[in-house]
Design a protein around this motif. Structure first.
Motif, PDB file in Angstrom:
ATOM      1  N   ARG A 182     -20.585 -19.789  38.787  1.00  0.00           N
ATOM      2  CA  ARG A 182     -18.972 -20.302  39.731  1.00  0.00           C
ATOM      3  C   ARG A 182     -18.381 -19.976  38.680  1.00  0.00           C
ATOM      4  O   ARG A 182     -18.357 -20.810  37.583  1.00  0.00           O
ATOM      5  CB  ARG A 182     -19.132 -21.501  40.101  1.00  0.00           C
ATOM      6  CG  ARG A 182     -17.823 -20.923  40.740  1.00  0.00           C
ATOM      7  CD  ARG A 182     -17.679 -22.866  41.311  1.00  0.00           C
ATOM      8  NE  ARG A 182     -17.172 -23.775  40.372  1.00  0.00           N
ATOM      9  CZ  ARG A 182     -16.460 -24.289  39.720  1.00  0.00           C
ATOM     10  NH1 ARG A 182     -15.360 -23.540  39.743  1.00  0.00           N
ATOM     11  NH2 ARG A 182     -16.360 -25.235  38.352  1.00  0.00           N
ATOM     12  N   LEU A 183     -17.270 -18.924  38.536  1.00  0.00           N
ATOM     13  CA  LEU A 183     -16.466 -18.818  37.748  1.00  0.00           C
ATOM     14  C   LEU A 183     -15.212 -19.511  37.877  1.00  0.00           C
ATOM     15  O   LEU A 183     -15.224 -20.404  39.062  1.00  0.00           O
ATOM     16  CB  LEU A 183     -15.209 -17.603  38.590  1.00  0.00           C
ATOM     17  CG  LEU A 183     -14.501 -16.952  37.546  1.00  0.00           C
ATOM     18  CD1 LEU A 183     -15.292 -16.566  35.996  1.00  0.00           C
ATOM     19  CD2 LEU A 183     -13.915 -15.621  38.024  1.00  0.00           C
ATOM     20  N   ALA A 184     -14.882 -20.578  36.930  1.00  0.00           N
ATOM     21  CA  ALA A 184     -13.627 -21.224  36.424  1.00  0.00           C
ATOM     22  C   ALA A 184     -12.549 -21.324  37.039  1.00  0.00           C
ATOM     23  O   ALA A 184     -11.375 -22.425  36.868  1.00  0.00           O
ATOM     24  CB  ALA A 184     -14.121 -21.541  35.206  1.00  0.00           C
ATOM     25  N   CYS A 185     -12.107 -19.764  37.195  1.00  0.00           N
ATOM     26  CA  CYS A 185     -10.250 -19.971  37.268  1.00  0.00           C
ATOM     27  C   CYS A 185     -10.288 -18.853  38.393  1.00  0.00           C
ATOM     28  O   CYS A 185     -11.457 -18.242  38.976  1.00  0.00           O
ATOM     29  CB  CYS A 185      -9.525 -19.681  36.172  1.00  0.00           C
ATOM     30  SG  CYS A 185     -10.588 -18.069  35.904  1.00  0.00           S
ATOM     31  N   ASP A 186      -9.735 -18.732  38.248  1.00  0.00           N
ATOM     32  CA  ASP A 186      -8.786 -18.043  39.357  1.00  0.00           C
ATOM     33  C   ASP A 186      -9.121 -16.007  38.617  1.00  0.00           C
ATOM     34  O   ASP A 186      -8.675 -16.211  37.606  1.00  0.00           O
ATOM     35  CB  ASP A 186      -7.576 -17.328  40.338  1.00  0.00           C
ATOM     36  CG  ASP A 186      -7.140 -16.531  41.591  1.00  0.00           C
ATOM     37  OD1 ASP A 186      -8.451 -15.236  41.796  1.00  0.00           O
ATOM     38  OD2 ASP A 186      -6.268 -16.654  42.199  1.00  0.00           O
ATOM     39  N   GLU A 187      -9.919 -14.661  39.419  1.00  0.00           N
ATOM     40  CA  GLU A 187      -9.911 -13.853  38.697  1.00  0.00           C
ATOM     41  C   GLU A 187      -8.700 -12.987  38.880  1.00  0.00           C
ATOM     42  O   GLU A 187      -8.388 -12.542  37.632  1.00  0.00           O
ATOM     43  CB  GLU A 187     -10.799 -12.495  39.867  1.00  0.00           C
ATOM     44  CG  GLU A 187     -11.245 -11.358  39.372  1.00  0.00           C
ATOM     45  CD  GLU A 187     -12.005 -10.663  39.695  1.00  0.00           C
ATOM     46  OE1 GLU A 187     -11.860  -9.590  39.974  1.00  0.00           O
ATOM     47  OE2 GLU A 187     -12.487 -10.756  41.271  1.00  0.00           O
ATOM     48  N   MET A 222     -10.282 -15.053  28.411  1.00  0.00           N
ATOM     49  CA  MET A 222     -11.215 -15.131  28.557  1.00  0.00           C
ATOM     50  C   MET A 222     -12.238 -15.657  29.904  1.00  0.00           C
ATOM     51  O   MET A 222     -11.997 -17.016  30.123  1.00  0.00           O
ATOM     52  CB  MET A 222     -12.078 -15.865  27.270  1.00  0.00           C
ATOM     53  CG  MET A 222     -13.617 -16.558  27.178  1.00  0.00           C
ATOM     54  SD  MET A 222     -14.827 -15.228  26.313  1.00  0.00           S
ATOM     55  CE  MET A 222     -13.547 -14.882  24.917  1.00  0.00           C
ATOM     56  N   PRO A 223     -13.106 -14.972  30.593  1.00  0.00           N
ATOM     57  CA  PRO A 223     -13.886 -15.690  31.743  1.00  0.00           C
ATOM     58  C   PRO A 223     -14.119 -16.526  31.769  1.00  0.00           C
ATOM     59  O   PRO A 223     -15.863 -16.534  30.481  1.00  0.00           O
ATOM     60  CB  PRO A 223     -14.722 -13.992  32.032  1.00  0.00           C
ATOM     61  CG  PRO A 223     -13.675 -12.720  31.638  1.00  0.00           C
ATOM     62  CD  PRO A 223     -13.153 -13.749  30.608  1.00  0.00           C
ATOM     63  N   LEU A 224     -14.194 -17.384  32.207  1.00  0.00           N
ATOM     64  CA  LEU A 224     -15.217 -18.930  32.262  1.00  0.00           C
ATOM     65  C   LEU A 224     -15.690 -19.047  33.130  1.00  0.00           C
ATOM     66  O   LEU A 224     -15.047 -19.225  34.067  1.00  0.00           O
ATOM     67  CB  LEU A 224     -14.724 -19.894  31.387  1.00  0.00           C
ATOM     68  CG  LEU A 224     -14.838 -21.281  31.727  1.00  0.00           C
ATOM     69  CD1 LEU A 224     -15.559 -21.587  30.205  1.00  0.00           C
ATOM     70  CD2 LEU A 224     -14.137 -22.597  31.384  1.00  0.00           C
ATOM     71  N   PHE A 225     -16.925 -19.647  33.477  1.00  0.00           N
ATOM     72  CA  PHE A 225     -17.597 -19.374  34.488  1.00  0.00           C
ATOM     73  C   PHE A 225     -19.248 -20.728  33.976  1.00  0.00           C
ATOM     74  O   PHE A 225     -19.698 -21.143  32.962  1.00  0.00           O
ATOM     75  CB  PHE A 225     -18.483 -18.420  35.129  1.00  0.00           C
ATOM     76  CG  PHE A 225     -19.850 -17.979  34.081  1.00  0.00           C
ATOM     77  CD1 PHE A 225     -20.908 -18.800  34.090  1.00  0.00           C
ATOM     78  CD2 PHE A 225     -19.687 -17.218  32.907  1.00  0.00           C
ATOM     79  CE1 PHE A 225     -22.048 -17.778  33.307  1.00  0.00           C
ATOM     80  CE2 PHE A 225     -20.158 -16.474  32.494  1.00  0.00           C
ATOM     81  CZ  PHE A 225     -21.713 -16.800  32.233  1.00  0.00           C
ATOM     82  N   GLU A 226     -19.158 -21.726  35.445  1.00  0.00           N
ATOM     83  CA  GLU A 226     -19.981 -22.911  35.368  1.00  0.00           C
ATOM     84  C   GLU A 226     -21.639 -22.464  35.425  1.00  0.00           C
ATOM     85  O   GLU A 226     -21.759 -21.903  36.439  1.00  0.00           O
ATOM     86  CB  GLU A 226     -19.376 -23.562  36.229  1.00  0.00           C
ATOM     87  CG  GLU A 226     -20.330 -24.300  36.172  1.00  0.00           C
ATOM     88  CD  GLU A 226     -19.835 -26.301  37.409  1.00  0.00           C
ATOM     89  OE1 GLU A 226     -21.162 -27.222  38.112  1.00  0.00           O
ATOM     90  OE2 GLU A 226     -18.962 -25.469  37.767  1.00  0.00           O
ATOM     91  N   VAL A 227     -22.510 -23.071  34.793  1.00  0.00           N
ATOM     92  CA  VAL A 227     -23.661 -22.807  35.371  1.00  0.00           C
ATOM     93  C   VAL A 227     -24.283 -24.023  35.524  1.00  0.00           C
ATOM     94  O   VAL A 227     -24.128 -25.459  34.600  1.00  0.00           O
ATOM     95  CB  VAL A 227     -24.244 -22.859  33.683  1.00  0.00           C
ATOM     96  CG1 VAL A 227     -26.353 -22.279  33.647  1.00  0.00           C
ATOM     97  CG2 VAL A 227     -23.767 -21.087  33.007  1.00  0.00           C
ATOM     98  N   PRO A 228     -24.352 -24.675  36.516  1.00  0.00           N
ATOM     99  CA  PRO A 228     -25.070 -26.174  37.443  1.00  0.00           C
ATOM    100  C   PRO A 228     -26.445 -26.259  36.720  1.00  0.00           C
ATOM    101  O   PRO A 228     -26.913 -25.707  35.365  1.00  0.00           O
ATOM    102  CB  PRO A 228     -25.084 -25.423  38.427  1.00  0.00           C
ATOM    103  CG  PRO A 228     -25.495 -23.918  38.606  1.00  0.00           C
ATOM    104  CD  PRO A 228     -24.417 -23.035  37.434  1.00  0.00           C
TER     105      PRO A 228
END
Length: 511
Positions: free
Chosen positions: A23-28, A117-123
């Motif tokens: 899941r992307l942690a911010c709005d694209e 920097m794109p930041l995403f969550e890894v569950p």
């Protein structure tokens, strides 16, 4: 160029894997353009405070955040961490939640946003190795798709080369496979084939023509890349060094290995086709040279038969013969350009002669000026003639070259100066000065006027009375001066050859 069924390994493609639950942690919309479409070369995991010495460009980094455990309220720590990653070329950061802490630190989200920097969550349920494996699979699939495409593209190009219009079909197929504009320039720098046609604007074409001309002047095999405005181009020479057959231009930037392999195959086939075509052109050149030799020898029948072997007849009507003066290599380039059929207007006939390239045109044709403008050559052009008068017309063209300066020398201008005008040369001036030297010395040392008297006498058709009137002296004075001139020169001016020789010397010397 890529198999449309295979997604290239990008950040966006990685996030789109539903089995990973990323899941992307911010709005694209808050990210820089194309940030999610950057290629991902590899996925690596590290909890080091500064992992950059062990990272490579184009990498996605996964972390559980243990390096932040003792400083979660220090914004400078997070900012420096993300800045180092961005400067190293890391394309995205994945944060594994529920391992060290629940959720992603807000300061890390802010630091990533500030650095684009794109930041995403890894569950927790998604192991890091699964993310790395997914990217490896995408990379392998993309590599397989590229190799498959390259093989299919080379096969399509090979089949195109077998068509009757093989060279044109090959260029068209390459353009289709690369989804880019492709142009084929000949050895003279003319664009002979392009696909899609007319895709380049005039300004881009002009600049590209100049770049191609520069490459051809170097005469060395080479590949180069350049940018014209917003459009990148790749240029590849065709033929062997010192004898280039043309240039293949592609409106594309850096080509990957598979694309370069396809282009290389096209270069090989195009080069072979052009070399084979050179053999045909060499045979045609021999026929053209034979036609010219037959016309110079006055054998119009043989010239007509040879012309028919070339696929055309000697057009009836008036002609003008031109002789192109240049070095051997340049004459070959001019011949190839004329043989290419792009000259407008086209010559009625052309071929190598003993003193250069002979070009036959219709009277008033602009082709001589076109040749002189396009190539560093000089062209001598005869007056209007018939095919039966070809030898005389060729002599006129050569005479015009010898007598006149300028890029196009016309015999009509040479003829206007008369026969004596043709004596205007360094050798004639030296001989005239030697012949008149005794008279000039006599006038200088003794104060006589033998030279002006002789000129007035000859201009008066050797009539004493008319010369006396023209000079304003007594006729006996003129007679005495003529006799003195005969003694000084040691000749008898009663004969016409002697008078003609003296008159020519006076004309050339300008006295």
């Amino acid at each position: 160029m890529t198999d449309r069924l295979t997604s290239p390994p990008t950040v966006r493609a990685l996030l789109a894997r539903e089995d990973l639950h990323l899941r992307l942690a911010c709005d694209e919309s808050a990210l820089p353009g194309q940030a999610l479409d950057r290629a991902v070369r590899w996925v690596h995991s590290s909890d080091l405070a500064d992992p950059t010495p062990f990272l490579s460009e184009g990498l996605v980094l996964l972390t559980t955040g243990t390096q932040f455990a003792h400083a979660e309220d220090d914004p400078d720590l997070f900012a420096a961490y993300v800045r180092r990653l961005a400067e190293r070329g890391v394309v995205a950061l994945g944060f594994g939640t529920e391992v060290v802490r629940a959720g992603i630190p807000s300061l890390l989200i802010a630091a990533c946003a500030n650095n684009g920097m794109p930041l995403f969550e890894v569950p927790y349920r998604t192991p890091f190795i699964a993310v790395a494996r997914a990217n490896a699979e995408a990379t392998a699939a993309e590599s397989y798709a590229r190799r498959t495409w390259a093989l299919a593209a080379q096969r399509a190009v090979s089949l195109a080369a077998l068509r009757p219009d093989g060279l044109d079909a090959t260029v068209a197929e390459l353009a289709r496979q690369l989804d880019a504009w492709v142009g084929l320039f000949d050895s003279a720098g003319d664009l002979r084939r392009e696909h899609p046609a007319g895709a380049l604007d005039a300004a881009t074409r002009d600049e590209l023509d100049g770049e191609v001309a520069t490459v051809l002047r170097r005469a060395a095999r080479a590949g180069s890349s350049l940018r014209i405005g917003p459009t990148p181009f790749s240029l590849q020479t065709l033929g062997r060094g010192g004898h280039l057959r043309g240039v293949l231009a592609i409106a594309s930037g850096d080509l990957d290995a598979e694309s370069r392999a396809v282009v290389t195959s096209v270069i090989a086939m195009a080069g072979l086709a052009l070399e084979q075509n050179e053999g045909v052109q060499r045979a045609h050149g021999m026929l053209r040279a034979g036609s010219v030799a037959a016309l110079l020898a006055g054998d119009l029948g043989l010239a007509r038969r040879l012309a028919r072997e070339l696929g055309h007849a000697l057009a009836p009507g008036a002609i003008a013969v031109g002789v192109v003066e240049a070095s051997g290599a340049l004459l070959e380039t001019v011949s190839e350009w004329l043989a290419g059929g792009v000259a407008d207007p086209a010559p009625l006939l052309f071929g190598r002669g003993s003193e250069g390239l002979v070009v036959v045109v219709a009277p008033g044709s602009a082709l001589p000026e076109t040749l002189a403008d396009r190539f560093p050559v000089r062209v001598g052009l005869s007056a209007a003639a018939t095919w039966q008068e070809f030898p005389r017309a060729a002599d006129e063209a050569r005479a015009a070259l010898r007598r006149q300066r300028g890029s196009v020398a016309r015999f009509g201008e040479t003829a206007a100066s008369g026969v004596l005008g043709a004596l205007d040369s360094d050798l004639a001036r030296v001989l005239a000065a030697a012949a008149l030297a005794p008279l000039i010395d006599h006038d200088t040392t003794r104060g006589t006027e033998l030279v002006p008297t002789l000129r007035a006498w000859l201009e008066s058709d050797a009539r004493i009375d008319a010369a006396a009137i023209a000079l304003g002296v007594h006729r006996h004075t003129v007679r005495t001066r003529i006799a003195s001139a005969e003694r000084v020169l040691g000749i008898d001016l009663a004969s016409f050859p002697a008078r003609a020789e003296l008159w020519a010397a006076l004309q050339v010397s300008g006295l």
